[in-house]
Design a protein around this motif. Structure first.
Motif: not given
Length: 714
Positions: A200-204
Motif C-alpha cells: 500500500h505504501l509503495a503503491a501510494e
C-alpha cells in the motif's frame, strides 16, 4: 477452529467460497458474526474472496454495521478524533494527543472514551467495525482535512514517513516529493514481513512519482503484493514495467511477475530466458536475472515441467556465474528444483541458508533419507524468529507470508508422512487462517487438505472445499482419487475401484510430493518408473510397494510371500501407512480363509489408524471387523461377490479372461459364454484353464466358492 469451519461452510453454501485467511481477516475486522461476514463477502469480488487481491481498507459498509452505529451522535471534534485513529499508520497515543489537543486523562473521560481502547501508550478503536462506519460516512473533504492535520503533526515531530503518507493521502494531485521516502519505508516493511502494508505504501508512492522513481515504487509494490499472496494485484502492478521501464526495475520485478502469472495461469510463462537477459555487465542486474530464473526453475519443477526447468536452470547458471553467486544461489536452487521434480539422487550436502534453500530444502532431504524428525527440526530452527538467515533465493522476503506458506506446507507434509494425520490436519487449518497456502507447489495444500479430511472425516470438510474453491481455474483439482477414497471408506469398494480405474486410464496423475492415495483399489502400471519421480520417505515407498505386491499376487503366491510382507510391514514407521498395509494383509488372509490371522491384522490396523488420527480409515476397518464377527455367529450378509471379485481379480487376469471368469462364476455354461463373447467353445476352455492356473483352483465349483468368499469378506 469450529467457528471458522461454520463460517466457511456458510459461505460455500451461498456460492461465496473464500480462502480461509481471507475469512480470518474479515472476522478480525467485523467480529465473528456470520450474517455480517456473509454480507461483507457478497460485496467483494471473486479475486478478493480468493485472496488474489487485497481486501478494501476499510471493508465495505453493510446493513448490520450501519444499524449498529445508526444512533451514534458525534460532536465534530470527537468525530475527527475517531477518524484520525482509523487513518493512522500506527496506534501510538502521543501523536494523537497532539492532533486532538486533549490530554490522555481528558480522552479517558471524554464522551467517546468508551469507543477507544487506550492502553500502555497505544490507542485504537474498541470496535474495529467503527472504522468501517466512520469511513463510509465521512466525506472526501473531511478525510482530506484530517490527513492534512495529521501531516502537520508528524512533520512537526520530524517523522517524515508518516508526514509524507498523510500529505500524499490529503492531496488530490501528485506530490512527487513524498515518493522516495514512502518507497524506502515500504522496502523496510517488506523485509520485516509486513508485505501488505509495504504494498500500500509503495503503491501510494507510485501514484505520486514519475520516471525512475515511479518504476521503483511500482516494482516494490508489485513484488510486495506477490509476497503477500496477491497474485492478481501483482500482475496488474508489475506488468506496467514491461517493456519500457528502466532495466534494473524490470529485472527487480521479473521474478515476482513470473510467480504471480504462474499461479494464475497454471504454468510458467513461455518466454525465452535469453530475451530477458540484462543488456549491461553490472553484477546486480545479472543477479536479479539469475534469481528470476531460479524462481522459474522451481516453479517448473513444482508443475512437473522438466524441460522448462532445465531451460531456466541454464539461465540461472549463466546469471549466477556473472554475478559470482554460484555457491550461494545456483547450487542450492538447482538442488531444490531437482528434488521437487522427483530426483532422489540430489546431493544432501548441497543446501543454502535461510528459510527455503536452507531449512526447507534440508527438511525435504532429511525426510527422503528417512529422518522426518530431523527434517521437522530444520524447519523449527528456521522458523524460530531468532536471527532469520538471509536466503539468496528470496533475499528480503524471508519473513513474507508467501515464504511462510511454503514452509507451512512442507511442515504439514512431513507431519503427514510421519503418520500423525490428526496433527497434520490441525496444523494445515491453522496455517490456512494466516497464510496464502494455496500458492506453494502448484496448489498442493488443497490436495493435502482434501486427503487429510477424507482420512479423518470420511468426507471433505469446509477448509478443504474452501481451499479448492479459491484456486485459480487453471489449478482445479482432479478429484477422482478423492471420490475413490470416500467411496472406499464408506464400503463402496466396487465404486471406489471404478473411480480409480478412470484415474489410472487418465495416466494416474499425482503430485510429485507424495500424498496418500488409494493403492488398495487398483494396480497402477509402470509404478517403478513413476516412483522415481515421487518425493517421499522410504517408509512411504515401502508401504506402497507392499500394497501393490498384495494386490497383484495370486492366492498361492500370497501363501509363500505372506511372512515376508508381514515382516516388512513391521519396519514401516508411520502408523497410518503401516495401518493401511496391515488392513490389506488382513483382507488377503480372509480371502485365503485364514480368519484367525485376518482378525489379528485387522485389529492391529484399527489400532494403528486410531493412533494416527485417521478416524475414517479406522472406522472402515472396524466395519470390516464387525462383519467378520457377525459371520462368526452366523449373521453375515454377503455383498455382491461378482463385483468384489472382479475388482480383486482385475490386476491378475487379462480383459478377456476376466470376462469369461465372471460369466462362469455367474453360472453360465461354456457354450453360452462362447455365444455371448462371439468366440468358440474351445477358446472359452483355454481361457478358463489359464484362469484356473492363475487363481490356483481346479474346477468351476472352486472358482465360484472363491468368488463368494471374496465377496463375503472384502
Amino acid at each position: 477452529m469450529g467457528l471458522f469451519e461454520a463460517l466457511l461452510d456458510d459461505l460455500l453454501a451461498h456460492d461465496l467460497g473464500c480462502a480461509p485467511h481471507v475469512v480470518a481477516r474479515i472476522v478480525a475486522e467485523v467480529a465473528a458474526d456470520s450474517a455480517t461476514v456473509l454480507a461483507v463477502a457478497q460485496k467483494l469480488d471473486q479475486s478478493q474472496r480468493h485472496g488474489l487481491r487485497p481486501l478494501p481498507s476499510p471493508l465495505p459498509m453493510v446493513d448490520s454495521i450501519a444499524s449498529l452505529f445508526a444512533d451514534l451522535a458525534l460532536r465534530p471534534r470527537d468525530r475527527e478524533l475517531l477518524i484520525a485513529v482509523s487513518m493512522r499508520l500506527d496506534d501510538r497515543l502521543e501523536p494523537l494527543l497532539e492532533f486532538d489537543g486533549r490530554s490522555a486523562h481528558d480522552l479517558a473521560a471524554c464522551p467517546v472514551s468508551d469507543l477507544l481502547d487506550i492502553h500502555a501508550g497505544r490507542v485504537r478503536l474498541a470496535d474495529p467495525r467503527l472504522a468501517i462506519w466512520l469511513r463510509a460516512t465521512t466525506g472526501a473533504s473531511a478525510a482530506v482535512r484530517v490527513h492534512t492535520r495529521l501531516h502537520h503533526v508528524f512533520q512537526a515531530r520530524g517523522e517524515r514517513v508518516d508526514a509524507d503518507w498523510h500529505l500524499a493521502r490529503a492531496s488530490l494531485y501528485g506530490v512527487p516529493g513524498t515518493a522516495a521516502e514512502l518507497t524506502r519505508i515500504a522496502r523496510s516493511l517488506s523485509e520485516a514481513g509486513a508485505n501488505e502494508r509495504a504494498m500500500h505504501l509503495a503503491a501510494e508512492a507510485a501514484a505520486h512519482a514519475t520516471g525512475a522513481e515511479r518504476d521503483e515504487a511500482t516494482a516494490v509494490a508489485g513484488v510486495s503484493a506477490i509476497a503477500a499472496g496477491f497474485a492478481v494485484e501483482a500482475v496488474s502492478l508489475l506488468s506496467e514495467l514491461f517493456p519500457d521501464a528502466q532495466e534494473h526495475h524490470r529485472l527487480q520485478a521479473l521474478g515476482g511477475l513470473l510467480i504471480a502469472q504462474t499461479h494464475l495461469h497454471g504454468a510458467v510463462p513461455r518466454v525465452d530466458p535469453v530475451a530477458l537477459r540484462p543488456q549491461g555487465a553490472g553484477e546486480e542486474e545479472w543477479y536479479l536475472w539469475a534469481r528470476a530464473a531460479a524462481f522459474a526453475a522451481v516453479l517448473c519443477a513444482e508443475r512437473g515441467d522438466r524441460e522448462g526447468m532445465r531451460s531456466w536452470i541454464a539461465a540461472l547458471r549463466e546469471g549466477a556465474g556473472r554475478a559470482a553467486a554460484d555457491a550461494d544461489l545456483r547450487d542450492p536452487v538447482v538442488a531444490l528444483a531437482w528434488l521437487i521434480a522427483g530426483d532422489r539422487d540430489v546431493d544432501a550436502e548441497i543446501h543454502g541458508t535461510g528459510p527455503l534453500t536452507g531449512g526447507m530444502l534440508r527438511a525435504l532431504q532429511a525426510a527422503m533419507d528417512g529422518d522426518i524428525e530431523q527434517g521437522l527440526g530444520f524447519l523449527a530452527a528456521g522458523g524460530s524468529g531468532i536471527g532469520v538467515e538471509v536466503d539468496p533465493f528470496v533475499a528480503g522476503f524471508e519473513r513474507s507470508p508467501l515464504v511462510g506458506a511454503y514452509r507451512a506446507v512442507v511442515e504439514v507434509l512431513l507431519i503427514m508422512w510421519s503418520g500423525d494425520i490428526g496433527t497434520a490436519r490441525k496444523k494445515l487449518m491453522r496455517s490456512a487462517l494466516d497464510l496464502p497456502v494455496s500458492i506453494p507447489f502448484a496448489g498442493l495444500a488443497a490436495v493435502i487438505a482434501r486427503r487429510l479430511d477424507l482420512a479423518v472425516l470420511g468426507h471433505l470438510g469446509p477448509f478443504a472445499r474452501s481451499l479448492t474453491a479459491a484456486l485459480p481455474p487453471s489449478m482445479r483439482i482432479d478429484d477422482l482419487v478423492d471420490r475413490g477414497i470416500e467411496a472406499f471408506l464408506a464400503g463402496g469398494f466396487e465404486q471406489a475401484a471404478a473411480f480409480m480405474r478412470l484415474w489410472r486410464d487418465a495416466g494416474a496423475p499425482q503430485t510429485t510430493l507424495s500424498v496418500p492415495g488409494l493403492e488398495e483399489a487398483v494396480l497402477v502400471g509402470e509404478r517403478d518408473r513413476a516412483r522415481r519421480r515421487r518425493v517421499e520417505p522410504p517408509g512411504i515407498s515401502l508401504a506402497q510397494d507392499l500394497r501393490a505386491r498384495m494386490l497383484s499376487c495370486s492366492d498361492e503366491e500370497w501363501r509363500s510371500v505372506r511372512a515376508a510382507v508381514v515382516d516388512a510391514a513391521r519396519s514401516i514407521p508411520s502408523p497410518f501407512s503401516r495401518g493401511r498395509v496391515e488392513a490389506m494383509i488382513g483382507t488377503r488372509c480372509l480371502i485365503t480363509g485364514d480368519v484367525a490371522r485376518a482378525r489379528e491384522h485387522l485389529e492391529a490396523a484399527r489400532s494403528l489408524l486410531e493412533v494416527s488420527g485417521a478416524t475414517a480409515w479406522a472406522r472402515a476397518v472396524a466395519m470390516r471387523l464387525a462383519r467378520l464377527q457377525a459371520d462368526a455367529v452366523g449373521g453375515a450378509s454377503s455383498g455382491d461377490p461378482l463385483a468384489t471379485s472382479r475388482r480383486i481379480w482385475e490386476p491378475m487376469l487379462t480383459t478377456r479372461e476376466l470376462e469369461v471368469t465372471m460369466l462362469a462364476v455367474a453360472g453360465a455354461p461354456n457354450r453360452d459364454i462362447a455365444e455371448s463373447l462371439h468366440v468358440s467353445v474351445r477358446t472359452v476352455e483355454v481361457h478358463l484353464g489359464r484362469v484356473f492356473a492363475k487363481l490356483e483352483v481346479r474346477t468351476r465349483v472352486e472358482l465360484t466358492v472363491l468368488a463368494h468368499r471374496i465377496g463375503q469378506y472384502v
